[in-house]
Design an enzyme around this catalytic site. Structure first.
Site, PDB file in Angstrom:
ATOM      1  N   ASP A   1       0.854  -1.186   0.000  1.00 13.32           N
ATOM      2  CA  ASP A   1       0.000   0.000   0.000  1.00 13.32           C
ATOM      3  C   ASP A   1       0.891   1.237   0.000  1.00 13.32           C
ATOM      4  OD1 ASP A   1      -1.893  -1.975   0.315  1.00 13.32           O
ATOM      5  OD2 ASP A   1      -2.973  -0.976   1.927  1.00 13.32           O
TER       6      ASP A   1
ATOM      7  N   LYS B   1      -9.998   0.085  -2.386  1.00 15.50           N
ATOM      8  CA  LYS B   1      -9.875  -0.240  -0.963  1.00 15.50           C
ATOM      9  C   LYS B   1     -10.344   0.954  -0.138  1.00 15.50           C
ATOM     10  CE  LYS B   1      -6.599  -1.521   2.684  1.00 15.50           C
ATOM     11  NZ  LYS B   1      -5.226  -2.003   2.993  1.00 15.50           N
TER      12      LYS B   1
ATOM     13  N   LYS C   1      -6.748   3.289  -3.008  1.00 12.94           N
ATOM     14  CA  LYS C   1      -7.158   3.194  -1.602  1.00 12.94           C
ATOM     15  C   LYS C   1      -7.485   4.588  -1.099  1.00 12.94           C
ATOM     16  CE  LYS C   1      -5.112   1.903   2.888  1.00 12.94           C
ATOM     17  NZ  LYS C   1      -3.945   1.257   3.534  1.00 12.94           N
TER      18      LYS C   1
END
Length: 227
Positions: free
Chosen positions: A97, A187, A159
């Site tokens: 991430d 996400k 995300k």
């Protein structure tokens, strides 16, 4: 929210079980890994320095190991992010991430932003790259631009948030789904504490949920639905 709706979605396989406390101990890493295995979460998400331990704990089990790169500001240099990502991959992390450089985004330096993400994606091979946008700090136009750059750079997910500057919203997930058109995952992360929140984000288009409260959410879901 109706009981039938809450029972209709299996949340566990969508959850990245996040342990991003600055003072997280090895014992907590072990606990998070055991919970991920017991509940069937998608991943455990830990800091880079804890990746090897998490990999050892989850050897032969279904949850993957996720880590964060350039966390939480995204303002480190591209060379540092690239090294951090490569080292994490070498240590066994399969999902990364990556916090994007918000200064570049806001100043229109999209070529630099694209290059940084594309280099990380290329250098780490088959790893799943999730680009963290930190939507609470962006205008809708900036969110759209960031999602378009990330999509073109070859990431697997966009995300919403680190969780350090606000959290996921249904509106942001819907916007990201509109921009990405189902070509990559979304996400939702930050502030997800209840099954009702989780389901609303999934219905808005989230395909992964980042939260440190996965076990509590699943227990609440079971108590509400009786399943």
């Amino acid at each position: 929210m109706a009981r039938q709706e809450l029972a209709s979605v299996e949340l566990a396989p969508l959850i990245d079980h996040a342990l991003l406390l600055p003072a997280a101990t090895p014992d907590l890493v072990d606990q998070w890994c055991a919970e991920a295995d017991r509940f069937g979460f998608a991943t455990v998400c830990v800091y880079p320095g804890q990746v090897r331990r998490a990999v050892e704990q989850l050897q032969g089990k279904s949850p993957q190991v996720c880590t964060v790169i350039g966390f939480p500001t995204g303002a480190t240099t591209s060379a540092v992010k690239l090294y951090e990502a490569q080292e994490a991959a070498e240590n066994g992390a399969t999902e990364l991430d990556v916090v994007i450089n918000l200064g570049w985004l806001k100043s229109g330096e999209t070529t630099l932003l694209h290059r940084e993400l594309a280099e990380i994606a290329e250098a780490t091979g088959q790893r799943v790259i999730k680009a963290i946008l930190e939507t609470s700090l962006l205008s809708d136009a900036e969110k759209r631009l960031a999602a378009e750059v990330c999509l073109d750079a070859g990431v697997a997910f966009v995300k919403t948030s680190t969780g350090w500057n606000g959290g996921a919203t249904v509106a942001d997930v819907k916007l990201l789904r509109e921009v990405t058109r189902g070509q990559i995952g979304i996400k939702a992360s930050g502030g997800i504490r209840t099954p009702e929140q989780a389901l609303a984000l999934v219905e808005a288009g989230a395909t992964r949920l980042g939260t440190s409260r996965g076990p509590e959410i699943l227990k609440q879901q079971t108590a509400l639905t009786g399943n």
